[in-house]
Design a protein around this motif. Structure first.
Motif, PDB file in Angstrom:
ATOM      1  N   PRO A   1      47.412  43.573  41.609  1.00  0.00           N
ATOM      2  CA  PRO A   1      46.620  42.793  42.103  1.00  0.00           C
ATOM      3  C   PRO A   1      45.790  43.395  43.420  1.00  0.00           C
ATOM      4  O   PRO A   1      44.631  43.401  43.609  1.00  0.00           O
ATOM      5  N   LEU A   2      46.653  44.171  44.221  1.00  0.00           N
ATOM      6  CA  LEU A   2      45.916  44.653  45.376  1.00  0.00           C
ATOM      7  C   LEU A   2      45.006  45.967  44.709  1.00  0.00           C
ATOM      8  O   LEU A   2      43.979  46.291  45.268  1.00  0.00           O
TER       9      LEU A   2
ATOM     10  N   SER B   1      51.566  45.874  42.480  1.00  0.00           N
ATOM     11  CA  SER B   1      50.749  46.650  43.043  1.00  0.00           C
ATOM     12  C   SER B   1      49.314  46.497  42.477  1.00  0.00           C
ATOM     13  O   SER B   1      48.139  46.699  42.904  1.00  0.00           O
TER      14      SER B   1
ATOM     15  N   SER C   1      37.344  46.122  43.991  1.00  0.00           N
ATOM     16  CA  SER C   1      36.332  44.903  44.393  1.00  0.00           C
ATOM     17  C   SER C   1      35.858  45.323  45.616  1.00  0.00           C
ATOM     18  O   SER C   1      34.570  45.340  45.636  1.00  0.00           O
ATOM     19  N   LEU C   2      36.554  45.680  46.524  1.00  0.00           N
ATOM     20  CA  LEU C   2      36.007  45.882  47.718  1.00  0.00           C
ATOM     21  C   LEU C   2      35.445  47.396  47.859  1.00  0.00           C
ATOM     22  O   LEU C   2      34.387  47.259  48.760  1.00  0.00           O
TER      23      LEU C   2
ATOM     24  N   SER D   1      51.548  42.460  50.176  1.00  0.00           N
ATOM     25  CA  SER D   1      51.863  43.297  49.064  1.00  0.00           C
ATOM     26  C   SER D   1      53.219  44.285  49.168  1.00  0.00           C
ATOM     27  O   SER D   1      53.920  44.506  48.405  1.00  0.00           O
TER      28      SER D   1
ATOM     29  N   TYR E   1      31.960  46.109  46.623  1.00  0.00           N
ATOM     30  CA  TYR E   1      31.318  45.533  47.769  1.00  0.00           C
ATOM     31  C   TYR E   1      30.623  46.321  48.752  1.00  0.00           C
ATOM     32  O   TYR E   1      29.604  46.268  49.168  1.00  0.00           O
TER      33      TYR E   1
ATOM     34  N   ALA F   1      46.637  41.342  53.257  1.00  0.00           N
ATOM     35  CA  ALA F   1      46.768  41.524  51.739  1.00  0.00           C
ATOM     36  C   ALA F   1      47.803  42.709  51.688  1.00  0.00           C
ATOM     37  O   ALA F   1      48.863  43.045  50.897  1.00  0.00           O
TER      38      ALA F   1
ATOM     39  N   LEU G   1      43.091  45.813  42.108  1.00  0.00           N
ATOM     40  CA  LEU G   1      42.000  45.210  41.685  1.00  0.00           C
ATOM     41  C   LEU G   1      41.317  44.766  42.972  1.00  0.00           C
ATOM     42  O   LEU G   1      39.926  44.768  42.789  1.00  0.00           O
ATOM     43  N   THR G   2      42.019  44.400  43.958  1.00  0.00           N
ATOM     44  CA  THR G   2      41.346  44.026  45.196  1.00  0.00           C
ATOM     45  C   THR G   2      40.574  45.174  45.807  1.00  0.00           C
ATOM     46  O   THR G   2      39.605  45.019  46.237  1.00  0.00           O
ATOM     47  N   GLN G   3      41.217  46.167  45.758  1.00  0.00           N
ATOM     48  CA  GLN G   3      40.709  47.394  46.406  1.00  0.00           C
ATOM     49  C   GLN G   3      39.486  48.125  45.548  1.00  0.00           C
ATOM     50  O   GLN G   3      38.400  48.353  46.071  1.00  0.00           O
TER      51      GLN G   3
ATOM     52  N   ILE H   1      42.051  42.397  54.687  1.00  0.00           N
ATOM     53  CA  ILE H   1      42.814  43.326  53.814  1.00  0.00           C
ATOM     54  C   ILE H   1      44.233  43.818  54.314  1.00  0.00           C
ATOM     55  O   ILE H   1      45.168  43.971  53.647  1.00  0.00           O
TER      56      ILE H   1
END
Length: 415
Positions: A223-224, A221, A230-231, A201, A234, A197, A226-228, A194
């Motif tokens: 994409p990051l 911002s 998702s994390l 970003s 998880y 990323a 959405l990644t956050q 991360i």
């Protein structure tokens, strides 16, 4: 009850962060905000990042979107081709105010930002802004364009991320007394995930704003964000997974094979010993899960072992219970490494992996110290030392002794 003296490094870091924050707020209030649109855009991004952050299993605060927005603002050199005028102190003020605003809901739930989290945010953003803003306003980067300027931004972001990793490891070492090397190693590993990323970003946002203006902030911002999210999901799945393993471990307590809380106490001490020995995050997870499930093989016994104390059984019986436990763990679908630690905890010490050595020694300590009165911990440690290298690994026993001495941890407190 005596209180341990506050580590000097913690006091120094928190004091420096507080002084920088106060100076930045005072100067910004006195001079007013420059480029209020940019301040509002980046401040809103940091606020959203803090609102969507989560607290990890080890209590760490994760807000990559806020970090990327803060760093992008620190390295903002232009807005749609027009030079900016804000300085490093304004950057710190805006980021701090936005971080505090985004933390309000977390504070209301009792999960507000820690002093370490805020100190790192202030110091790292201040470092990045101090490296870039004065030189930019002096025109030192006037001849830097295209790829050269992009590489400059990436280099400054990478240096800032590296400094933040060192600061995070140093603060954790000062607060917990865990070895600095493994803590730094884990922080550097996180930079490859991360962390990369965040840097990418932040660089894209800073460069995008310089070319097309503030529209680049929400666009780059997303994409990051959405990644956050998702994390975060998880992390929730992992937390549920751990709770499932803990519930399976309680089966021996419910059935009356082991005392209540025994598995949790062994897991807590095993984690502390693993950290003292420098295990990585993934290795610590294996040790924790194996410690939680180390007695599950006793469910196959017709006659329970008195008080679940397997350390006093003959070696052959310990070996049989360990193999049964490993077979049960494999059937649950848990990581095969966890099953290997469980089934090898009764092997000869020289043939065991380090995780199995830790679980075996800690389990024996907890059994020997349990219900032994005030002198139980010292007596149990002495028995482990007298057991010899063929039974319990000396380096594990000494790590256990350091943990008990440093943290004043007893079996009752560990649960």
């Amino acid at each position: 009850m005596s209180h341990r003296r506050r580590p000097l490094l913690l006091t120094l870091v928190h004091t420096c962060a507080a002084l920088l924050a106060l100076l930045s707020l005072a100067v910004t209030c006195w001079t007013g905000l420059e480029e209020r649109g940019a301040a509002l855009a980046f401040g809103a991004l940091v606020t959203v990042g803090e609102l969507t952050r989560w607290t990890g299993a080890q209590g760490g605060k994760a807000a990559p979107l806020a970090a990327a927005g803060a760093l992008a603002y620190a390295l903002q050199g232009a807005d749609a081709g027009q030079p900016t005028r804000h300085g490093a102190l304004q950057v710190v003020s805006v980021v701090l105010a936005a971080a505090l605003l985004g933390s309000v809901p977390h504070i209301a739930r009792g999960h507000g930002p820690t002093q370490d989290h805020l100190a790192r945010r202030v110091l790292t953003v201040g470092f990045a802004a101090a490296c870039f803003q004065p030189l930019y306003h002096q025109g030192r980067f006037g001849n830097w364009d295209g790829p050269a300027y992009a590489l400059l931004v990436l280099a400054l972001l990478s240096l800032t991320a590296l400094c933040d990793a060192v600061l995070a490891a140093a603060l954790a070492h000062s607060r917990t007394r865990w070895p600095f090397g493994p803590l730094l190693r884990d922080e550097l590993r996180a930079l490859l995930g991360i962390g990369s990323a965040v840097c990418a970003s932040g660089a894209v946002m800073a460069l995008g704003v310089a070319v097309v203006g503030l529209w680049a902030v929400p666009v780059f911002s997303l994409p990051l964000l959405l990644t956050q999210l998702s994390l975060r999901r998880y992390a929730a799945v992992r937390a549920t997974y751990r709770q499932t393993i803990a519930s399976l471990a309680r089966a021996t307590e419910i059935a009356g094979y082991t005392p209540v809380g025994h598995a949790r106490r062994v897991a807590a001490l095993s984690l502390a010993v693993g950290r003292d020995l420098g295990l990585s995050g993934a290795e610590l997870t294996v040790v924790e899960y194996a410690a939680l499930m180390h007695d599950i093989g006793q469910l196959s016994l017709v006659d329970p072992v008195p008080a679940g104390a397997t350390a006093t059984l003959p070696q052959s019986e310990q070996r049989r219970i360990a193999l049964l436990g490993g077979a049960v763990v494999r059937q649950t679908g848990v990581d095969a490494q966890v099953a290997a630690v469980v089934e090898r905890q009764a092997d000869p010490c020289a043939e065991q992996p380090l995780g199995a050595r830790i679980v075996r020694a800690v389990n024996a300590y907890e059994e020997k110290a349990r219900d032994a009165g005030p002198g139980g911990p010292l007596t149990a440690l002495e028995e482990l030392r007298l057991g010899g290298a063929g039974v319990y690994a000396p380096e594990v026993v000494e790590a256990l002794a350091r943990v008990l001495t440093r943290d004043c941890l007893t079996p009752a407190q560990a649960g």
